[in-house]
Design a protein around this motif. Structure first.
Motif, PDB file in Angstrom:
ATOM      1  N   TYR A  54       0.849  -1.181   0.000  1.00  0.00           N
ATOM      2  CA  TYR A  54       0.000   0.000   0.000  1.00  0.00           C
ATOM      3  C   TYR A  54       0.890   1.239   0.000  1.00  0.00           C
ATOM      4  O   TYR A  54       1.940   1.269   0.662  1.00  0.00           O
ATOM      5  N   TYR A  55       0.427   2.282  -0.725  1.00  0.00           N
ATOM      6  CA  TYR A  55       1.177   3.532  -0.826  1.00  0.00           C
ATOM      7  C   TYR A  55       0.262   4.705  -0.496  1.00  0.00           C
ATOM      8  O   TYR A  55      -0.824   4.826  -1.055  1.00  0.00           O
ATOM      9  N   LYS A  56       0.733   5.569   0.423  1.00  0.00           N
ATOM     10  CA  LYS A  56      -0.041   6.749   0.796  1.00  0.00           C
ATOM     11  C   LYS A  56       0.910   7.892   1.084  1.00  0.00           C
ATOM     12  O   LYS A  56       1.944   7.706   1.749  1.00  0.00           O
ATOM     13  N   ALA A  57       0.554   9.095   0.595  1.00  0.00           N
ATOM     14  CA  ALA A  57       1.409  10.266   0.789  1.00  0.00           C
ATOM     15  C   ALA A  57       1.628  10.535   2.274  1.00  0.00           C
ATOM     16  O   ALA A  57       0.678  10.538   3.066  1.00  0.00           O
ATOM     17  N   SER A  58       2.869  10.747   2.657  1.00  0.00           N
ATOM     18  CA  SER A  58       3.191  11.053   4.043  1.00  0.00           C
ATOM     19  C   SER A  58       2.591  12.401   4.435  1.00  0.00           C
ATOM     20  O   SER A  58       2.639  13.355   3.659  1.00  0.00           O
ATOM     21  N   SER A  68      14.637  10.109   2.565  1.00  0.00           N
ATOM     22  CA  SER A  68      13.511   9.519   1.851  1.00  0.00           C
ATOM     23  C   SER A  68      13.188  10.250   0.546  1.00  0.00           C
ATOM     24  O   SER A  68      12.512   9.697  -0.323  1.00  0.00           O
ATOM     25  N   TRP A  69      13.677  11.482   0.395  1.00  0.00           N
ATOM     26  CA  TRP A  69      13.453  12.219  -0.852  1.00  0.00           C
ATOM     27  C   TRP A  69      14.319  11.678  -1.987  1.00  0.00           C
ATOM     28  O   TRP A  69      14.033  11.945  -3.164  1.00  0.00           O
ATOM     29  N   ALA A  78       6.426  13.686  -4.351  1.00  0.00           N
ATOM     30  CA  ALA A  78       6.122  13.554  -2.925  1.00  0.00           C
ATOM     31  C   ALA A  78       6.653  12.233  -2.392  1.00  0.00           C
ATOM     32  O   ALA A  78       6.937  11.305  -3.147  1.00  0.00           O
ATOM     33  N   VAL A  79       6.760  12.171  -1.070  1.00  0.00           N
ATOM     34  CA  VAL A  79       7.201  10.952  -0.392  1.00  0.00           C
ATOM     35  C   VAL A  79       5.966  10.203   0.109  1.00  0.00           C
ATOM     36  O   VAL A  79       5.019  10.817   0.624  1.00  0.00           O
ATOM     37  N   TYR A  80       6.004   8.886  -0.030  1.00  0.00           N
ATOM     38  CA  TYR A  80       4.853   8.055   0.312  1.00  0.00           C
ATOM     39  C   TYR A  80       5.229   7.015   1.354  1.00  0.00           C
ATOM     40  O   TYR A  80       6.317   6.432   1.318  1.00  0.00           O
ATOM     41  N   GLU A  81       4.308   6.804   2.276  1.00  0.00           N
ATOM     42  CA  GLU A  81       4.452   5.717   3.235  1.00  0.00           C
ATOM     43  C   GLU A  81       4.185   4.399   2.510  1.00  0.00           C
ATOM     44  O   GLU A  81       3.315   4.321   1.631  1.00  0.00           O
ATOM     45  N   VAL A  82       4.917   3.367   2.901  1.00  0.00           N
ATOM     46  CA  VAL A  82       4.808   2.069   2.233  1.00  0.00           C
ATOM     47  C   VAL A  82       4.548   0.994   3.287  1.00  0.00           C
ATOM     48  O   VAL A  82       5.288   0.875   4.276  1.00  0.00           O
ATOM     49  N   PRO A  95      10.533   1.356   4.307  1.00  0.00           N
ATOM     50  CA  PRO A  95      11.014   2.746   4.262  1.00  0.00           C
ATOM     51  C   PRO A  95      10.188   3.584   3.290  1.00  0.00           C
ATOM     52  O   PRO A  95       9.751   3.093   2.243  1.00  0.00           O
ATOM     53  N   PRO A  96       9.944   4.850   3.608  1.00  0.00           N
ATOM     54  CA  PRO A  96       9.193   5.730   2.698  1.00  0.00           C
ATOM     55  C   PRO A  96       9.876   5.825   1.335  1.00  0.00           C
ATOM     56  O   PRO A  96      11.103   5.682   1.220  1.00  0.00           O
ATOM     57  N   MET A  97       9.080   6.091   0.293  1.00  0.00           N
ATOM     58  CA  MET A  97       9.600   6.166  -1.071  1.00  0.00           C
ATOM     59  C   MET A  97       9.123   7.440  -1.758  1.00  0.00           C
ATOM     60  O   MET A  97       8.030   7.935  -1.484  1.00  0.00           O
TER      61      MET A  97
END
Length: 269
Positions: A54-58, A68-69, A78-82, A95-97
């Motif tokens: 799952y991917y969601k914007a931090s 993470s950038w 943008a950086v996304y939570e994974v 790790p965020p992507m």
């Protein structure tokens, strides 16, 4: 968890989504590793069938220069939570992507009905603690005072709000009727919790009361058993248009019946 109407096909990175099921009002499902998972989760974001993540914007986004950038900045994406599913279905954070475009597209629109149900779930409806006067033995033909202990969850109006991404829904519950089952096949309807009897009050004028016409002799334990049923009217309204989402009426009944002996008046010659 609320699963909204199907949106864009999840496509984090170059993975691609793939979905099944769905339809208006349904849950769009995605396949991975032979299992089905919701394509959108309010807490986790979009699901990718390519990697089971799952991917969601931090929110908030990490500060400039954060690893993470990946050397990019906010003007580029943008950086996304994974959060990824394991082979057994367990969910593990990664790790965020960074992504130049939103994985899976924008979040699907809020479902007002689901928000209304979330708001309703925040409201507490307690069972009433019922009382009567006289409290042990009443007399045929004489009014009995009826009341229950009024609290914020057994009387008046209660309100709760559920917030979505673009709108919120407010659920308002209003007590509209209290029905007393008096145990003799009849009953009394009142508009509220009634008033506790106090010495000096006019015993023949209870704000909420009932007059028995028959004694309780022959009943179970020679007593009647009283219960009160509260009827709540609930209305859910959306914030953006003020339109009503749904209304519902439902009862809440006291769970501890109150025993009351009712005797005949004995006349002396």
């Amino acid at each position: 968890m609320i699963v909204t109407e199907p949106g864009a096909t999840p496509d984090p990175g170059s993975g691609g989504g793939g979905s099944s099921g769905g339809g208006d009002g349904g849950v769009q499902m995605c396949s991975w590793n032979g299992q089905q998972w919701p394509c959108w989760d309010d807490d986790l974001g979009w699901f990718s069938s390519a990697d089971g993540c799952y991917y969601k914007a931090s929110d908030p986004q990490p500060p400039a220069g954060d690893p993470s950038w990946g050397g990019h900045d906010a003007s580029q994406g943008a950086v996304y939570e994974v959060n990824c599913r394991g082979v057994g279905g367990q969910l593990s954070p990664k790790p965020p992507m960074f992504f130049a475009r939103p994985p899976g597209g924008p979040p699907p629109p809020d479902r007002p009905y689901d928000l209304g149900m979330k708001a309703l779930a925040k409201i507490h409806f307690d069972t009433p603690d019922v009382h009567a006067a006289p409290g042990t033995t009443a007399v045929v033909g004489a009014p009995v005072w009826l009341w229950y202990t009024a609290t914020g969850t057994t009387s008046g109006t209660q309100t709760a709000v559920a917030k979505g991404r673009t709108l919120s829904v407010t659920a308002t519950a209003t007590l509209t009727k209290v029905h007393w089952d008096t145990g003799d096949g009849s009953g009394a309807d009142c508009t509220g919790p009634g008033t506790a009897y106090t010495p000096g009050a006019r015993a023949d004028r209870p704000p909420c009361g009932y007059t028995y016409r028959t004694a309780s002799a022959g009943q179970r334990d020679q007593q009647y058993y009283l219960t009160a049923t509260l009827t709540w009217h609930v209305e859910a309204v959306r914030s953006d248009t003020g339109a009503r989402v749904f209304t519902v009426d439902f009862p809440v009944t006291s769970d501890r019946p109150l025993p009351l002996k009712v005797a005949e008046v004995q006349a002396l010659n």
